[in-house]
Design an enzyme around this catalytic site. Structure first.
Site, PDB file in Angstrom:
ATOM      1  N   ASP A   1      63.398  14.567  39.111  1.00  0.00           N
ATOM      2  CA  ASP A   1      62.900  14.292  37.762  1.00  0.00           C
ATOM      3  C   ASP A   1      62.321  15.552  37.125  1.00  0.00           C
ATOM      4  OD1 ASP A   1      60.600  14.438  39.284  1.00  0.00           O
ATOM      5  OD2 ASP A   1      59.869  12.434  38.780  1.00  0.00           O
ATOM      6  N   SER A   2      62.314  16.647  37.878  1.00  0.00           N
ATOM      7  CA  SER A   2      62.002  17.956  37.295  1.00  0.00           C
ATOM      8  C   SER A   2      62.964  18.308  36.174  1.00  0.00           C
ATOM      9  CB  SER A   2      62.040  19.041  38.381  1.00  0.00           C
ATOM     10  OG  SER A   2      63.251  18.969  39.129  1.00  0.00           O
TER      11      SER A   2
ATOM     12  N   ASP B   1      65.610  11.098  42.395  1.00  0.00           N
ATOM     13  CA  ASP B   1      64.226  10.671  42.179  1.00  0.00           C
ATOM     14  C   ASP B   1      64.162   9.341  41.436  1.00  0.00           C
ATOM     15  OD1 ASP B   1      62.386  12.428  43.320  1.00  0.00           O
ATOM     16  OD2 ASP B   1      62.528  13.846  41.669  1.00  0.00           O
TER      17      ASP B   1
ATOM     18  N   LYS C   1      64.215   9.006  46.196  1.00  0.00           N
ATOM     19  CA  LYS C   1      62.914   9.588  46.521  1.00  0.00           C
ATOM     20  C   LYS C   1      61.852   8.995  45.608  1.00  0.00           C
ATOM     21  CE  LYS C   1      61.737  13.937  45.456  1.00  0.00           C
ATOM     22  NZ  LYS C   1      60.406  13.784  44.760  1.00  0.00           N
TER      23      LYS C   1
ATOM     24  N   GLU D   1      57.396   9.043  44.866  1.00  0.00           N
ATOM     25  CA  GLU D   1      56.140   9.726  45.097  1.00  0.00           C
ATOM     26  C   GLU D   1      55.029   8.723  45.371  1.00  0.00           C
ATOM     27  OE1 GLU D   1      57.099  13.288  41.841  1.00  0.00           O
ATOM     28  OE2 GLU D   1      55.170  12.242  41.805  1.00  0.00           O
TER      29      GLU D   1
ATOM     30  N   GLU E   1      54.602  18.847  49.210  1.00  0.00           N
ATOM     31  CA  GLU E   1      54.513  19.842  48.146  1.00  0.00           C
ATOM     32  C   GLU E   1      53.098  20.397  48.039  1.00  0.00           C
ATOM     33  OE1 GLU E   1      55.606  20.489  43.416  1.00  0.00           O
ATOM     34  OE2 GLU E   1      56.228  18.659  44.463  1.00  0.00           O
TER      35      GLU E   1
END
Length: 293
Positions: free
Chosen positions: A67-68, A110, A139, A141, A208
């Site tokens: 999602d960056s 993501d 993925k 978070e 991270e």
């Protein structure tokens, strides 16, 4: 014009695949074999067909549609504005690029902000959309609160990569882009969360901006969950970077944990190959330059 894997287009040609006997599709069992053999896992982000194909041809095992893309491709100030529709679009683009070159990389996508926190059922619907777009794994978070969701997805056949430490989707709650897990209490909390996620079935875990000693300890404590570091030192099972960062084509100053591989390579593919070799040979990251102790 034929649609063969190496066919040219009016706008460019995707790189040819290596001979098939030399290319084994990446899978979770293969990643486990690599870790058992002490071979580092390499991962890069990609958001389109061409960069994905080049990364695969250069030997990257895992490609992350992160999602960056909100910051890299869309010019957003954070990843919070990225939607599930954005992620599905870019995941499908990357998957098509890999298909055209008979790519073998493991494709991770993501789950964006707001697509999995409401309920486990919402998470499954979102994950299915990304899997149908071509992802092999999703993925997400978050700490221990995501463990029930991870278990729910894994039990229904969706491989999951977790993400601890600096979690960009909640950067406002964290007070900015800061190292996480510093101090005994914070380190113990991260360790507890990591073990919960492994027990829930997470097969991979991005760490991270976590201190190097903590990331190394977590890697040793998680035999069934492959740790992938970004700003977490050299002791993880693998490494990931944002493609644009390691090519030196971002719009700002590179984070401390990034090396500009394009500076000496002279080409995109050469830079990616240099990254792969540096990770495999233990030359990147350099804990004295790219990490926190």
């Amino acid at each position: 014009m034929t649609d063969s894997p190496t066919a040219g287009t009016p706008y460019g040609t995707l790189p040819p695949a290596s001979p098939l006997p030399q290319r084994r599709p990446v899978s979770l069992p293969r990643l486990a074999q690599m870790r058992e053999a002490g071979e580092k896992i390499t991962m890069l982000t990609a958001y389109d067909a061409t960069f994905a194909a080049v990364a695969d041809a250069a030997g990257v095992e895992c490609i992350l549609v992160g999602d960056s893309l909100g910051m890299v491709c869309q010019g957003l100030p954070s990843t919070v504005g990225v939607t599930l529709e954005h992620m599905a679009y870019h995941t499908a683009s990357v998957a098509r690029g890999l298909h055209r070159v008979q790519g073998t990389a493991w494709l991770i996508a993501d789950l964006p902000y707001g697509s999995y926190a409401e309920s486990r059922e919402q998470a499954l619907r979102s994950a299915c959309q990304l899997m149908q777009a071509g992802a092999h794994m999703v993925k997400l978070e978050g700490g221990g609160w995501t463990a029930p969701t991870v278990q729910f997805l894994v039990e229904r056949g969706v491989p999951v990569c977790a993400h601890l430490g600096l979690t960009p989707q909640t950067v406002h709650a964290l007070g900015g882009y800061r190292v996480q897990g510093k101090g005994d209490q914070a380190a113990q909390q991260l360790r507890r969360q990591a073990l919960e996620l492994q027990d829930a079935g997470a097969a991979m875990l991005v760490l991270e901006m976590v201190p190097t000693p903590l990331a190394r300890d977590l890697t040793q404590a998680l035999p069934r969950c492959h740790t992938i570091g970004i700003g977490a030192g050299s002791g993880t099972a693998g490494q990931v970077l944002v493609m644009h960062d390691m090519l030196g084509i971002n719009l700002g100053k590179n984070p401390k944990f990034v090396h500009d591989f394009m500076r000496d390579a002279g080409s995109v593919r050469g830079a990616i190959e240099a990254y792969v070799q540096a990770v495999k040979q233990g030359r990147f990251p350099d804990d004295a330059l790219h990490a926190w102790n």
